[in-house]
Design an enzyme around this catalytic site. Sequence first.
Site, PDB file in Angstrom:
ATOM      1  N   LYS A  12      -2.125   4.155  -5.100  1.00 39.67           N
ATOM      2  CA  LYS A  12      -2.419   5.629  -6.050  1.00 39.67           C
ATOM      3  C   LYS A  12      -1.748   7.098  -6.028  1.00 39.67           C
ATOM      4  CE  LYS A  12      -6.606   7.549  -2.484  1.00 39.67           C
ATOM      5  NZ  LYS A  12      -6.510   6.306  -1.455  1.00 39.67           N
ATOM      6  N   ASP A  41       0.761  -0.736   0.125  1.00 41.96           N
ATOM      7  CA  ASP A  41       0.191   0.594  -0.012  1.00 41.96           C
ATOM      8  C   ASP A  41       0.934   1.265   0.088  1.00 41.96           C
ATOM      9  OD1 ASP A  41      -2.414  -0.793  -0.122  1.00 41.96           O
ATOM     10  OD2 ASP A  41      -3.029   0.017   1.993  1.00 41.96           O
ATOM     11  N   MET A  61      -7.763  10.390   8.124  1.00 42.42           N
ATOM     12  CA  MET A  61      -7.890  10.956   6.700  1.00 42.42           C
ATOM     13  C   MET A  61      -8.499  12.892   7.247  1.00 42.42           C
ATOM     14  SD  MET A  61      -9.103   7.062   5.398  1.00 42.42           S
ATOM     15  CE  MET A  61      -9.500   7.181   6.743  1.00 42.42           C
TER      16      MET A  61
END
Length: 258
Positions: free
Chosen positions: A56, A34, A168
């Site tokens: 990502k 990840d 987050m």
Amino acid sequence: MSRAWLIGAGPGDVELMTLKATRALAQADVVLVDDLVNPDVLQFARADALVVYVGKRGGHPSTPQAGIVAMMLDHLRAGRSVARLKGGDPFVFGRGGEEQQALHEAGIDVEVVNGITAGIAAPAAIGIPVTHRDHAQGVVFVTGHGAGSAEPDWHALVATRMTLVIYMGMRRLGDIAGALLAAGMSADTPCAAIESATRPEQRHALARLGEFSQAVASAGLGSPAIVVIGGVASLALAQAVSTQAADATLHPDTDFTR
Ligand code: SAH
């Protein structure tokens, strides 16, 4: 027999990975990594292991969740052992639970290896004990990512008077601070944001809730960061605060140790 592991790589510092994690990693034929995993932990993987980055960051689109599970299943069915390496703890946000469910549905057992979650490690890195009993009876781990129907009930959370540790939360920090104030939390509540905790590039900002999102923006902090809201944030180490002294962009009232 091939094996599947969901491994927590810890918050960043390689030495914060568990022995069990390093041993599992050393057995894997395939390692799926990840975003938030420090690539240095791959020193524990076999030199001939196939390493696949599925995060990502770095300009690549993230591999969709279903694609990650499909990749794991392909390798496992071909007899290869697979380590799924996640930042922090695999079961604290980050979708480890979903991957376990999907593998179970496919009839595959997965071994879970805990990691140290950022929500504890990041505050600790600047001296904040998230459950110090003079300040809180507990700690709530909450995502700041949600909006609309996925929005946490900030009003209810404020009522618990527990330490809030927000994952987050950086992109919506202004909204979150506003929601907490609207829910009756004091504008004087100590807050901290810690970016890239336990890594060499670690940075943080401290401010009271009323000025917090502005202070974080002025300090230029971004993701990944943990936000701590509550009295425990006042325990951030004087030493950690003074390393920021050169940063004039921080609000002057950020040294809670005075
Ligand atoms: N499973 C992870 C969390 C994944 S969600 C864990 O247990 O730590 C991703 C969020 O974790 C980021 O947006 C950030 O809020 C937090 N995070 C992960 N690593 C971090 C680090 N080194 N420093 C600060 N925050 C971090």
